[in-house]
Design an enzyme around this catalytic site. Structure first.
Site, mmCIF file in Angstrom:
data_model
loop_
_atom_site.group_PDB
_atom_site.id
_atom_site.type_symbol
_atom_site.label_atom_id
_atom_site.label_comp_id
_atom_site.label_asym_id
_atom_site.label_seq_id
_atom_site.Cartn_x
_atom_site.Cartn_y
_atom_site.Cartn_z
ATOM 1 N N ARG A 230 0.848 -1.190 0.000
ATOM 2 C CA ARG A 230 0.000 0.000 0.000
ATOM 3 C C ARG A 230 0.884 1.242 0.000
ATOM 4 N NH1 ARG A 230 -3.471 -2.854 -1.509
ATOM 5 N NH2 ARG A 230 -5.453 -3.361 -0.523
ATOM 6 N N HIS A 278 -0.939 0.428 -9.591
ATOM 7 C CA HIS A 278 -1.606 -0.494 -8.637
ATOM 8 C C HIS A 278 -2.148 -1.733 -9.373
ATOM 9 C CE1 HIS A 278 -3.716 -0.632 -4.497
ATOM 10 N NE2 HIS A 278 -3.588 -1.868 -4.980
HETATM 11 P P1 NDP Z 1 -1.653 -11.867 4.892
HETATM 12 O O1 NDP Z 1 -2.572 -11.338 5.950
HETATM 13 O O2 NDP Z 1 -1.807 -13.277 4.445
HETATM 14 O O3 NDP Z 1 -0.142 -11.674 5.356
HETATM 15 C C1 NDP Z 1 0.294 -10.538 5.991
HETATM 16 C C2 NDP Z 1 1.731 -10.756 6.449
HETATM 17 O O4 NDP Z 1 2.225 -9.540 7.013
HETATM 18 C C3 NDP Z 1 1.844 -11.823 7.539
HETATM 19 O O5 NDP Z 1 3.009 -12.561 7.388
HETATM 20 C C4 NDP Z 1 1.902 -10.975 8.807
HETATM 21 O O6 NDP Z 1 2.579 -11.597 9.897
HETATM 22 C C5 NDP Z 1 2.708 -9.797 8.316
HETATM 23 N N1 NDP Z 1 2.499 -8.635 9.196
HETATM 24 C C6 NDP Z 1 1.351 -7.985 9.475
HETATM 25 N N2 NDP Z 1 1.555 -6.997 10.359
HETATM 26 C C7 NDP Z 1 2.878 -7.030 10.652
HETATM 27 C C8 NDP Z 1 3.703 -6.281 11.513
HETATM 28 N N3 NDP Z 1 3.225 -5.289 12.267
HETATM 29 N N4 NDP Z 1 5.012 -6.601 11.578
HETATM 30 C C9 NDP Z 1 5.525 -7.607 10.827
HETATM 31 N N5 NDP Z 1 4.784 -8.372 9.987
HETATM 32 C C10 NDP Z 1 3.484 -8.074 9.905
HETATM 33 O O7 NDP Z 1 -1.808 -10.866 3.656
HETATM 34 P P2 NDP Z 1 -1.558 -11.160 2.102
HETATM 35 O O8 NDP Z 1 -0.227 -11.799 1.965
HETATM 36 O O9 NDP Z 1 -2.736 -11.828 1.500
HETATM 37 O O10 NDP Z 1 -1.548 -9.652 1.531
HETATM 38 C C11 NDP Z 1 -0.641 -8.686 2.022
HETATM 39 C C12 NDP Z 1 -1.031 -7.305 1.528
HETATM 40 O O11 NDP Z 1 -0.710 -7.154 0.153
HETATM 41 C C13 NDP Z 1 -2.526 -6.993 1.593
HETATM 42 O O12 NDP Z 1 -2.903 -6.568 2.902
HETATM 43 C C14 NDP Z 1 -2.694 -5.901 0.571
HETATM 44 O O13 NDP Z 1 -2.656 -4.619 1.177
HETATM 45 C C15 NDP Z 1 -1.481 -6.062 -0.346
HETATM 46 N N6 NDP Z 1 -1.926 -6.377 -1.711
HETATM 47 C C16 NDP Z 1 -1.628 -5.473 -2.716
HETATM 48 C C17 NDP Z 1 -2.046 -5.724 -4.014
HETATM 49 C C18 NDP Z 1 -1.664 -4.812 -5.137
HETATM 50 O O14 NDP Z 1 -2.175 -4.955 -6.246
HETATM 51 N N7 NDP Z 1 -0.755 -3.886 -4.963
HETATM 52 C C19 NDP Z 1 -2.835 -6.929 -4.343
HETATM 53 C C20 NDP Z 1 -3.019 -7.840 -3.237
HETATM 54 C C21 NDP Z 1 -2.597 -7.539 -1.963
HETATM 55 P P3 NDP Z 1 2.006 -12.977 10.544
HETATM 56 O O15 NDP Z 1 2.325 -14.037 9.508
HETATM 57 O O16 NDP Z 1 2.787 -13.126 11.778
HETATM 58 O O17 NDP Z 1 0.527 -12.759 10.733
#
Ligand code: NDP
Length: 315
Positions: A230, A278
């Site tokens: 994002r 995006h």
């Molecule tokens: P998930 O919820 O499956 O994974 C999120 C990951 O981020 C997890 O490993 C989580 O840790 C980690 N995380 C969250 N908060 C923290 C923190 N404070 N510190 C360290 N690690 C953290 O999400 P997805 O993989 O499905 O998607 C990730 C993001 O990608 C989405 O939220 C979206 O915003 C973005 N996205 C962008 C797109 C684009 O076109 N540009 C398209 C699709 C998605 P843990 O494993 O410990 O929970």
């Protein structure tokens, strides 16, 4: 079963058709804000389930009987800003065809940068035949922030090209071939291990502005940034300042603080910044509806499902 679809800027009919194709017994409709006359009526049809993207604030006050809300994307940051219905689970997509797109995008940006494809393209424009030195992969450690449905796939794709690969998540993770770090207390160690930083984090209170002067300065210089998560993860002025000092060599950016990126934004014409609108991973309608339909069936059977958002942590 009644299902409402609310995604104001999408062509709703193909979504409704796909929902019915997957759940033939469903009564489905697309929601739009009632006009003034209708707003006085109390017979707004009430759905059991909602599929949404960027719904208007009035949507949840109009829909009172929802058993679950499904977003048709992976990120829930916009939804988390709305007053959501109390106690109703919000469910996001898990991969649904986006992880492979993101892995492609990141590997393309990484390889283009490390293998100097921009320089080859510049040479070709004036018919210059010069072979550049092979890369030393050890000099290009890559760090992936976020090891969820998408980040894990990205990290594995990067590791498959033999780049030393590191990962960072909130809770500890174990992934073959990836050196992992977890939690804020290990962020600095993670950043110091890498030169190319890839952000696939969800946008939450804890991760907003996480790509800033201090964190980007920790990378092995000159660092390179690939942000596919994002726009609000990045302090854009800090990236520009670090490119100017030579601490960062550039960035591949898919997301921005303001989207569409304003025409006068300095990123557009910066020679070291590559921009896409995006589009690194686009929601695939058929895959998404199939996944949501399977989750609805599971919920109806009383089974647990993947992707329920933890509203405390915001993803
Ligand atoms: P998930 O919820 O499956 O994974 C999120 C990951 O981020 C997890 O490993 C989580 O840790 C980690 N995380 C969250 N908060 C923290 C923190 N404070 N510190 C360290 N690690 C953290 O999400 P997805 O993989 O499905 O998607 C990730 C993001 O990608 C989405 O939220 C979206 O915003 C973005 N996205 C962008 C797109 C684009 O076109 N540009 C398209 C699709 C998605 P843990 O494993 O410990 O929970």
């Amino acid at each position: 079963m009644k299902i409402v679809f609310c995604a104001p800027h999408k062509d709703f009919q193909p979504w409704l058709d796909d929902i019915v194709a997957n759940i033939p017994a469903a009564e489905v409709w697309s929601w739009s804000p009632p006009d003034e006359a209708q707003a006085l009526r109390s017979d707004e049809p009430q759905a059991d389930y909602a599929l949404v993207w960027a719904p208007p604030t009035e949507f949840f006050s109009a829909q009172k009987n929802l058993k679950a809300v499904f977003t048709i994307g992976a990120g829930v940051d916009r939804l988390m800003k709305l007053p959501n219905p109390d106690g109703v689970p919000i469910v996001r997509l898990n991969d649904a065809g986006m992880a492979v797109q993101m892995a492609e995008y990141v590997c393309h940006a990484l390889i283009r940068h490390t293998r100097e494809f921009a320089a080859y393209e510049a040479q070709a424009r004036h018919a210059e035949w010069t072979v550049r030195a092979p890369i030393d992969r050890a000099a290009w450690p890559v760090g992936v922030m976020g090891l969820g449905s998408i980040g894990a796939r990205v990290a594995q794709a990067v590791a498959a090209f033999d780049y030393p690969t590191f990962g960072w998540s909130r809770t500890a993770k174990s992934l073959p071939g990836i050196s992992t770090f977890a939690g804020t207390e290990n962020l600095e160690k993670f950043l110091q291990s890498v030169r190319v930083l890839v952000c696939v984090l969800p946008l939450t209170h804890d991760t907003e502005n996480i790509l800033n002067f201090v964190t980007l300065s920790r990378l092995k210089p000159p660092g390179y940034l690939i942000n596919v998560a994002r726009g609000a993860h990045l302090v854009e002025a800090d990236l520009l300042a670090l490119i100017k000092t030579g601490a960062m060599s550039g960035a591949a950016l898919d997301v921005f603080q303001t989207e569409p990126l304003p025409p006068d934004h300095p990123f557009w014409h910066h020679p070291e910044i590559r921009i896409t609108p995006h589009s690194s991973a686009i929601t695939l309608r058929k895959e998404s509806v199939m996944q949501i339909a399977a989750k609805i069936y599971d919920l109806e059977q009383g089974r647990n499902i993947e992707g329920v958002v933890n509203q405390q942590v915001g993803y």
